[in-house]
Design a protein around this motif. Structure first.
Motif, PDB file in Angstrom:
ATOM      1  N   LYS A 135       0.815  -1.214   0.000  1.00 10.27           N
ATOM      2  CA  LYS A 135       0.000   0.000   0.000  1.00 10.27           C
ATOM      3  C   LYS A 135       0.848   1.263   0.000  1.00 10.27           C
ATOM      4  CE  LYS A 135      -4.196  -1.932   1.956  1.00 10.27           C
ATOM      5  NZ  LYS A 135      -4.968  -1.674   0.727  1.00 10.27           N
ATOM      6  N   LEU A 136       2.155   1.103   0.271  1.00 10.19           N
ATOM      7  CA  LEU A 136       3.088   2.226   0.200  1.00 10.19           C
ATOM      8  C   LEU A 136       3.951   2.153  -1.056  1.00 10.19           C
ATOM      9  CD1 LEU A 136       4.227   2.361   3.941  1.00 10.19           C
ATOM     10  CD2 LEU A 136       2.598   3.870   2.800  1.00 10.19           C
ATOM     11  N   GLY A 137       3.605   1.233  -1.950  1.00 14.35           N
ATOM     12  CA  GLY A 137       4.328   1.117  -3.211  1.00 14.35           C
ATOM     13  C   GLY A 137       5.343  -0.003  -3.258  1.00 14.35           C
ATOM     14  N   GLY A 138       5.423  -0.822  -2.209  1.00  8.88           N
ATOM     15  CA  GLY A 138       6.439  -1.870  -2.141  1.00  8.88           C
ATOM     16  C   GLY A 138       6.161  -3.049  -3.055  1.00  8.88           C
ATOM     17  N   ASP A 139       7.230  -3.658  -3.543  1.00  5.77           N
ATOM     18  CA  ASP A 139       7.176  -4.774  -4.492  1.00  5.77           C
ATOM     19  C   ASP A 139       7.120  -6.097  -3.737  1.00  5.77           C
ATOM     20  OD1 ASP A 139       7.549  -6.633  -6.512  1.00  5.77           O
ATOM     21  OD2 ASP A 139       9.193  -5.553  -7.482  1.00  5.77           O
ATOM     22  N   GLY A 140       6.036  -6.851  -3.923  1.00 10.63           N
ATOM     23  CA  GLY A 140       5.875  -8.138  -3.256  1.00 10.63           C
ATOM     24  C   GLY A 140       6.531  -9.294  -3.967  1.00 10.63           C
ATOM     25  N   LYS A 141       7.148  -9.034  -5.099  1.00  8.58           N
ATOM     26  CA  LYS A 141       7.811 -10.096  -5.855  1.00  8.58           C
ATOM     27  C   LYS A 141       9.335  -9.979  -5.774  1.00  8.58           C
ATOM     28  CE  LYS A 141       3.871 -10.467  -8.993  1.00  8.58           C
ATOM     29  NZ  LYS A 141       3.036  -9.581  -8.153  1.00  8.58           N
ATOM     30  N   ASP A 142       9.815  -8.982  -5.068  1.00  7.11           N
ATOM     31  CA  ASP A 142      11.251  -8.745  -4.914  1.00  7.11           C
ATOM     32  C   ASP A 142      11.682  -9.238  -3.537  1.00  7.11           C
ATOM     33  OD1 ASP A 142      13.847  -7.711  -4.641  1.00  7.11           O
ATOM     34  OD2 ASP A 142      13.370  -5.912  -5.791  1.00  7.11           O
ATOM     35  N   LEU A 143      12.505 -10.284  -3.493  1.00  7.10           N
ATOM     36  CA  LEU A 143      12.919 -10.858  -2.220  1.00  7.10           C
ATOM     37  C   LEU A 143      13.703  -9.878  -1.360  1.00  7.10           C
ATOM     38  CD1 LEU A 143      13.906 -14.508  -3.251  1.00  7.10           C
ATOM     39  CD2 LEU A 143      11.903 -13.764  -1.946  1.00  7.10           C
ATOM     40  N   ARG A 144      14.244  -8.827  -1.948  1.00  8.34           N
ATOM     41  CA  ARG A 144      14.913  -7.805  -1.153  1.00  8.34           C
ATOM     42  C   ARG A 144      13.924  -7.078  -0.239  1.00  8.34           C
ATOM     43  NH1 ARG A 144      17.575  -3.993  -5.455  1.00  8.34           N
ATOM     44  NH2 ARG A 144      15.456  -4.282  -6.295  1.00  8.34           N
ATOM     45  N   ASN A 145      12.643  -7.207  -0.539  1.00 10.92           N
ATOM     46  CA  ASN A 145      11.599  -6.514   0.212  1.00 10.92           C
ATOM     47  C   ASN A 145      10.780  -7.457   1.078  1.00 10.92           C
ATOM     48  OD1 ASN A 145      10.153  -4.072   0.825  1.00 10.92           O
ATOM     49  ND2 ASN A 145       8.499  -4.736  -0.518  1.00 10.92           N
ATOM     50  N   LEU A 146      11.199  -8.709   1.229  1.00  8.55           N
ATOM     51  CA  LEU A 146      10.389  -9.709   1.921  1.00  8.55           C
ATOM     52  C   LEU A 146      11.168 -10.438   3.011  1.00  8.55           C
ATOM     53  CD1 LEU A 146       8.614 -11.413  -1.122  1.00  8.55           C
ATOM     54  CD2 LEU A 146       7.661  -9.645   0.376  1.00  8.55           C
ATOM     55  N   SER A 147      10.465 -10.791   4.064  1.00 11.66           N
ATOM     56  CA  SER A 147      11.023 -11.680   5.082  1.00 11.66           C
ATOM     57  C   SER A 147       9.877 -12.449   5.737  1.00 11.66           C
ATOM     58  CB  SER A 147      11.817 -10.903   6.136  1.00 11.66           C
ATOM     59  OG  SER A 147      10.973 -10.000   6.813  1.00 11.66           O
ATOM     60  N   THR A 148      10.191 -13.608   6.275  1.00 14.63           N
ATOM     61  CA  THR A 148       9.194 -14.444   6.930  1.00 14.63           C
ATOM     62  C   THR A 148       8.783 -13.814   8.256  1.00 14.63           C
ATOM     63  OG1 THR A 148      10.033 -16.450   5.886  1.00 14.63           O
ATOM     64  CG2 THR A 148       8.779 -16.722   7.927  1.00 14.63           C
ATOM     65  N   CYS A 149       7.470 -13.700   8.466  1.00 11.22           N
ATOM     66  CA  CYS A 149       7.006 -13.038   9.688  1.00 11.22           C
ATOM     67  C   CYS A 149       5.719 -13.675  10.192  1.00 11.22           C
ATOM     68  CB  CYS A 149       6.775 -11.550   9.432  1.00 11.22           C
ATOM     69  SG  CYS A 149       5.387 -11.209   8.319  1.00 11.22           S
ATOM     70  N   ALA A 150       5.441 -13.425  11.466  1.00  9.19           N
ATOM     71  CA  ALA A 150       4.179 -13.825  12.076  1.00  9.19           C
ATOM     72  C   ALA A 150       3.093 -12.823  11.715  1.00  9.19           C
ATOM     73  CB  ALA A 150       4.330 -13.896  13.591  1.00  9.19           C
ATOM     74  N   ARG A 151       1.868 -13.304  11.610  1.00 11.06           N
ATOM     75  CA  ARG A 151       0.756 -12.397  11.325  1.00 11.06           C
ATOM     76  C   ARG A 151       0.648 -11.308  12.387  1.00 11.06           C
ATOM     77  NH1 ARG A 151      -1.724 -10.262   7.110  1.00 11.06           N
ATOM     78  NH2 ARG A 151      -3.817  -9.532   7.601  1.00 11.06           N
ATOM     79  N   GLN A 152       0.972 -11.672  13.651  1.00  9.01           N
ATOM     80  CA  GLN A 152       0.895 -10.676  14.718  1.00  9.01           C
ATOM     81  C   GLN A 152       1.830  -9.504  14.469  1.00  9.01           C
ATOM     82  OE1 GLN A 152       0.832 -13.966  15.359  1.00  9.01           O
ATOM     83  NE2 GLN A 152      -0.339 -14.413  17.205  1.00  9.01           N
ATOM     84  N   ALA A 153       2.992  -9.773  13.873  1.00 12.90           N
ATOM     85  CA  ALA A 153       3.923  -8.695  13.552  1.00 12.90           C
ATOM     86  C   ALA A 153       3.414  -7.883  12.366  1.00 12.90           C
ATOM     87  CB  ALA A 153       5.308  -9.265  13.240  1.00 12.90           C
ATOM     88  N   ASN A 154       2.781  -8.550  11.434  1.00 13.99           N
ATOM     89  CA  ASN A 154       2.357  -7.916  10.184  1.00 13.99           C
ATOM     90  C   ASN A 154       1.098  -7.082  10.352  1.00 13.99           C
ATOM     91  OD1 ASN A 154       2.454  -7.309   7.453  1.00 13.99           O
ATOM     92  ND2 ASN A 154       1.609  -9.264   6.788  1.00 13.99           N
ATOM     93  N   SER A 155       0.125  -7.614  11.094  1.00 17.61           N
ATOM     94  CA  SER A 155      -1.168  -6.936  11.187  1.00 17.61           C
ATOM     95  C   SER A 155      -1.875  -7.395  12.450  1.00 17.61           C
ATOM     96  CB  SER A 155      -2.000  -7.235   9.937  1.00 17.61           C
ATOM     97  OG  SER A 155      -3.144  -6.424   9.877  1.00 17.61           O
ATOM     98  N   TYR A 156      -3.172  -7.161  12.505  1.00 22.00           N
ATOM     99  CA  TYR A 156      -3.942  -7.464  13.707  1.00 22.00           C
ATOM    100  C   TYR A 156      -4.454  -8.897  13.692  1.00 22.00           C
ATOM    101  CZ  TYR A 156      -3.971  -2.414  14.361  1.00 22.00           C
ATOM    102  OH  TYR A 156      -3.592  -1.123  14.530  1.00 22.00           O
ATOM    103  N   ARG A 157      -4.437  -9.514  14.870  1.00 18.66           N
ATOM    104  CA  ARG A 157      -5.066 -10.806  15.085  1.00 18.66           C
ATOM    105  C   ARG A 157      -6.102 -10.641  16.187  1.00 18.66           C
ATOM    106  NH1 ARG A 157      -4.289 -15.382  12.057  1.00 18.66           N
ATOM    107  NH2 ARG A 157      -3.974 -16.722  13.841  1.00 18.66           N
ATOM    108  N   SER A 158      -6.996 -11.616  16.305  1.00 17.67           N
ATOM    109  CA  SER A 158      -7.930 -11.584  17.423  1.00 17.67           C
ATOM    110  C   SER A 158      -7.147 -11.738  18.728  1.00 17.67           C
ATOM    111  CB  SER A 158      -8.951 -12.718  17.301  1.00 17.67           C
ATOM    112  OG  SER A 158      -8.321 -13.969  17.485  1.00 17.67           O
ATOM    113  N   VAL A 159      -7.706 -11.222  19.801  1.00 18.14           N
ATOM    114  CA  VAL A 159      -7.025 -11.288  21.098  1.00 18.14           C
ATOM    115  C   VAL A 159      -6.747 -12.730  21.490  1.00 18.14           C
ATOM    116  CG1 VAL A 159      -7.237 -10.746  23.556  1.00 18.14           C
ATOM    117  CG2 VAL A 159      -7.995  -9.088  21.842  1.00 18.14           C
TER     118      VAL A 159
END
Length: 244
Positions: A135-159
């Motif tokens: 949403k800020l213009g980042g490329d999702g197909k470029d591995l330089r812009n990607l790393s493995t993460c938990a959903r909790q780090a990325n966005s909101y989860r239920s409590v």
């Protein structure tokens, strides 16, 4: 009150001491804290700190009058892990990025296996996090812009499934608001932090933003350290994916 630009580095160090980082990275209410020996101040990947305005001569972050996105080189000596991303964001970049492609970052499947063992849906519990969000213009197909993460780090989860309020999406939403509603031009930097040279999954993400108006007058400022932590409902334990 946000820091003065010239005091930003001192403020960041004071706000996030090594002890603070350990507390944020552990995020573990049900087990003994895991000690992580992180260097402080954290090493730069060459882009510098957006909050440090010394030597910048004032003005916005524009390069030749335009917004930009730069990705740090993959660390080929350490499993092709992402190193950093730096951007100057205005409304020309909003919603101009791309979703994650078929290529996934290191230890993506192993993280999904851990989520599955904990009774979670791997497809939603584990993500390939953009450093610069789509949403800020980042490329999702470029591995330089990607790393493995938990959903909790990325966005909101239920409590019930664990929740990190100050997640990457929360930070990104504020940047979008400042760009779209307040017409800020935002110098934006995201750097993954690794526990040691053998790890390809970050323990955390350092997110920094400094905004100006079109005339270069300082405005929006924000800094956050987001732990890459996954909550396991079966064991009722938090796991930092960068330590697995």
């Amino acid at each position: 009150m946000p820091p003065k630009p010239e005091d930003a580095l001192k403020w960041l160090s004071a706000s996030y001491s090594t002890a603070d980082l350990l507390a944020m990275l552990t995020v573990n209410q049900n087990a003994s804290p895991i000690v992580i020996d992180l260097p402080w101040p954290l090493p730069s990947q060459g882009f510098g700190n957006p909050l440090d305005r010394s030597g910048r001569g004032g003005g916005s972050c524009y390069r030749n009058g335009k917004a930009y996105i730069d990705y740090g080189d993959l660390d080929t000596a350490r499993g092709n892990r992402a190193t950093a991303a730096d951007a100057c964001i205005d409304d020309s970049l909003i919603d101009k990025g791309s979703p994650v492609g078929t290529k996934k970052p290191g230890r993506y499947q192993e993280a999904r296996d851990l989520a599955d063992d904990e009774g979670l849906e791997p497809e939603t519990a584990i993500n390939a996090c953009h450093l610069i969000a789509d949403k800020l213009g980042g490329d999702g197909k470029d591995l330089r812009n990607l790393s493995t993460c938990a959903r909790q780090a990325n966005s909101y989860r239920s409590v019930d499934n664990g929740r990190i309020e100050d997640n990457m999406r929360a930070f990104e939403k504020e940047v979008i608001y400042q760009v779209v509603k307040n017409k800020q031009i935002v110098h934006y930097n995201v750097e993954p932090v690794y526990a040691d040279d053998s790890k390809v999954v970050p323990v955390a993400y350092i997110m920094l933003a400094f905004g100006t108006d079109a005339a270069g007058v300082p405005g929006f400022q924000k800094a956050e350290v987001v732990p890459n932590s996954l909550y396991g409902p079966k064991s009722k334990t938090w796991y930092n994916l960068g330590l697995q």
